[in-house]
Write an enzyme that holds these catalytic residues in place. Sequence first.
Site, PDB file in Angstrom:
ATOM      1  N   ASP A 196       7.748 -70.859  18.390  1.00 36.93           N
ATOM      2  CA  ASP A 196       6.971 -71.561  19.412  1.00 36.93           C
ATOM      3  C   ASP A 196       5.867 -70.640  19.928  1.00 36.93           C
ATOM      4  O   ASP A 196       5.981 -69.417  19.857  1.00 36.93           O
ATOM      5  CB  ASP A 196       7.865 -71.937  20.600  1.00 36.93           C
ATOM      6  CG  ASP A 196       8.651 -73.211  20.341  1.00 36.93           C
ATOM      7  OD1 ASP A 196       8.415 -73.841  19.312  1.00 36.93           O
ATOM      8  OD2 ASP A 196       9.498 -73.553  21.183  1.00 36.93           O
ATOM      9  N   LYS A 218       3.803 -76.176  20.384  1.00 40.28           N
ATOM     10  CA  LYS A 218       3.599 -77.453  21.068  1.00 40.28           C
ATOM     11  C   LYS A 218       2.661 -77.176  22.235  1.00 40.28           C
ATOM     12  O   LYS A 218       3.084 -76.689  23.270  1.00 40.28           O
ATOM     13  CB  LYS A 218       4.925 -78.035  21.565  1.00 40.28           C
ATOM     14  CG  LYS A 218       5.885 -78.444  20.456  1.00 40.28           C
ATOM     15  CD  LYS A 218       7.185 -78.960  21.061  1.00 40.28           C
ATOM     16  CE  LYS A 218       8.178 -79.362  19.981  1.00 40.28           C
ATOM     17  NZ  LYS A 218       7.765 -80.540  19.247  1.00 40.28           N
TER      18      LYS A 218
END
Length: 406
Positions: A196, A218
């Site tokens: 991430d 994200k």
Amino acid sequence: MSAQHEQYLVGLDLSGRRVVVVGGGQVAQRRIARLIAAGAVVEVVSPEVTPAVEGMVSAAEITWTARRYTDGDLTGAWYAIAATDDAVVNEAVTAEAERTRVFCVRADDGARGTAVTPATGAHDGLTVGVLARGAHRRSAAVRTALVEALQAGVVDENAEAPAPGVALVGGGPGDPELITVRGRRLLSRAQVVVADRLGPRDLMDELSPDVEVIDASKIPYGRAMAQEKINELMIGHARAGRFVVRLKGGDPFVYGRGFEEVQACAAAGVPVTVVPGITSAFAAPAVAGTPVSHRGVAHEIVVVSGHVAPGDPRSLTDWAALGRMTGTIVLMMAVERLGRFADALITHGRPPQTPVLIVQDGTTRIQRTVRTTLETAEDVAAQEEINPPAIVVIGPVAGLEAPVGG
């Protein structure tokens, strides 16, 4: 024991064997914890013990003979530690140990005992021990450096390649030093890393060049890899025989969709390990000098996801209840809707002047901190150009601030 002779370093199997510790102070306390971990049957002989040692007695981890040492206390012992603050008593314990051929550590004067406790550390089934002829600071420093090198993968321990599967690792709030020891160890052994953007990015530079790193960022209100694609990548690589680390920011089970990934792996028959991480909900305020709880100020903490606004049919949050409470609210993913959250809390009873702390990019080099109130939070956040990721702390604790060193 003669100080000029080389010391013989050996590992003792003390499991189920009697060990006598004479003394119940801080020195004894440190030794006892490791003896318990080794499975020893520990008896402490001392008129008094520290609260921690007494807690071990209450938990039935050790026994305590509450009196001064007397000759004969080492009968049946395999190992002894003389750890009182009385040199005469320590000498007597050492003398009995010598007569009965029991190896004995003398804490106040190592050279006068028949054994020396090395500086020890553990890593992935290894125990590292260092002796430095009584130079305790030196041995401790070398021990720490060796363990850290093993944890970081700097030292090649020739360990077997990990079995195929997935490790879901919480990387912490962003500072690379705030990942857990286990998380860093597994990351150093990864063959594939699915990362991430909120994970500790600096750790990527430490990976071997042959490790495949997949960006699964994200970005709020921007580009994002679909969760289904992330699941597909993890499962696919694991099924191909690789060890995959899914590196996530914070804690994977605190608004990190970690459990969804565990479910996907389980459904696919892929072994998965979960390694918790330090959540930014608590870490970011801490590095800004603000606790999320404090005696006499806040007795409750509620962590709320801000991905949907109050009144949204998808919302599971009772904003009326949050408005009535007096403790701490920590909002995550709340920047875009901060004004609506503030209005809801004020409507349901929170005073407009309630202190608010906003920490952007907490624990990283670009951390920013803003302090405001509930009624002005939206405007101040806009003026200061606050962007995700940011943690919003609401409540009396947000008015507390202590200097925090780097």
